[in-house]
Scaffold this motif. Structure first.
Motif, PDB file in Angstrom:
ATOM      1  N   SER A  29       0.913  -1.257   0.134  1.00 38.09           N
ATOM      2  CA  SER A  29       0.278   0.059  -0.138  1.00 38.09           C
ATOM      3  C   SER A  29       0.889   1.259  -0.100  1.00 38.09           C
ATOM      4  N   ALA A  32       1.684   3.184  -3.606  1.00 43.30           N
ATOM      5  CA  ALA A  32       0.706   3.782  -4.298  1.00 43.30           C
ATOM      6  C   ALA A  32       1.014   5.109  -4.998  1.00 43.30           C
ATOM      7  N   ASP A  33       1.707   6.043  -4.304  1.00 40.80           N
ATOM      8  CA  ASP A  33       2.397   7.155  -5.015  1.00 40.80           C
ATOM      9  C   ASP A  33       3.170   7.189  -6.099  1.00 40.80           C
ATOM     10  N   TRP A  36       1.419   5.503  -9.264  1.00 44.54           N
ATOM     11  CA  TRP A  36       0.707   6.667 -10.079  1.00 44.54           C
ATOM     12  C   TRP A  36       1.536   7.257 -10.816  1.00 44.54           C
ATOM     13  N   GLU A  52      -7.609  11.707 -16.931  1.00 42.79           N
ATOM     14  CA  GLU A  52      -8.167  10.748 -15.925  1.00 42.79           C
ATOM     15  C   GLU A  52      -9.468  10.227 -16.113  1.00 42.79           C
ATOM     16  N   GLU A  56      -8.807   4.241 -14.903  1.00 43.68           N
ATOM     17  CA  GLU A  56      -7.738   4.207 -14.138  1.00 43.68           C
ATOM     18  C   GLU A  56      -8.086   3.808 -12.454  1.00 43.68           C
ATOM     19  N   ASP A  57      -9.348   3.273 -12.322  1.00 46.07           N
ATOM     20  CA  ASP A  57      -9.614   2.834 -10.877  1.00 46.07           C
ATOM     21  C   ASP A  57      -8.690   1.841 -10.507  1.00 46.07           C
ATOM     22  N   ASP A  58      -8.277   0.960 -11.258  1.00 46.10           N
ATOM     23  CA  ASP A  58      -7.473  -0.183 -10.868  1.00 46.10           C
ATOM     24  C   ASP A  58      -6.378   0.356 -10.022  1.00 46.10           C
ATOM     25  N   ARG A  60      -6.060   2.973  -8.323  1.00 46.47           N
ATOM     26  CA  ARG A  60      -6.666   3.295  -6.969  1.00 46.47           C
ATOM     27  C   ARG A  60      -6.988   2.131  -6.008  1.00 46.47           C
ATOM     28  N   ASN A  61      -6.776   1.094  -6.455  1.00 48.47           N
ATOM     29  CA  ASN A  61      -7.397  -0.202  -5.749  1.00 48.47           C
ATOM     30  C   ASN A  61      -6.512  -1.559  -6.258  1.00 48.47           C
TER      31      ASN A  61
END
Length: 183
Positions: A29, A32-33, A36, A52, A56-58, A60-61
């Motif tokens: 976790s 993440a940054d 991205w 955006e 791109e939801d994947d 974020r999760n």
């Protein structure tokens, strides 16, 4: 004192980017940054960066979409720098989709993408997948070469998120301990 300084300077070597120094590990976790930012930088450099959106939801999760679902998401680091990443997302019990293959533009053409691809393929076999499917844009010639030289077969062309894309597939088979990849 001068001798000690000279000895240290003589033994000091600049950090190389040898492939041997690459560490592959699963996404956590706290990554993440970095993930991205690498996705954005690599996509922009490759000419495939759209606005955006829900596609791109994947990102974020990642834990839920890739890892908890039975897939994987790998990162390749040199020291603390993220240089490549890629994910395996289950489509069904036999098929995984290879997604988010990215290599930092400053580290391209050094074999990091190929090594990451092999690692993801090995993990797909270990997870019991029989095939990998993927897509890449028509303008990403380097990605096309990577997949085609790794025995991915073009299945069709189409459009995704406004981009002309090529859909690829590779059949995986396990024989004993050896990984055998076939067309």
């Amino acid at each position: 004192m001068a001798e000690e300084t000279e000895a240290v300077e003589a033994s000091w070597q600049p950090m190389s980017t040898s492939q041997d120094e690459v560490i592959f590990r699963r996404f956590e976790s706290g990554d993440a940054d970095d993930v991205w930012h690498l996705d954005r930088a690599a996509s922009e450099e490759g000419g495939a960066r759209g606005p955006e959106g829900a596609w791109e939801d994947d990102l974020r999760n990642i834990g839920e979409v890739y890892i908890s679902s039975g897939g994987d998401f790998l990162l390749a680091h040199i020291g603390s720098r993220l240089v490549a990443m890629g994910g395996l997302k289950p489509v069904d019990a036999d098929v995984a989709q290879l997604t988010r293959m990215r290599v930092d533009p400053a580290f391209r053409r050094r074999g990091f993408g190929r090594r990451l691809l092999r690692e993801l393929e090995s993990r797909a076999v270990a997870a019991g997948f029989k095939r990998i499917v993927l897509d890449t844009t028509m303008i990403q010639l380097g990605a096309q070469r990577l997949y085609e030289t790794a025995d991915y077969v073009r299945r069709r062309e189409g459009t995704l998120h406004g981009y002309a894309v090529i859909f690829y597939e590779k059949r995986l088979a396990v024989e004993g301990e050896a990984l055998h990849l076939s067309k």
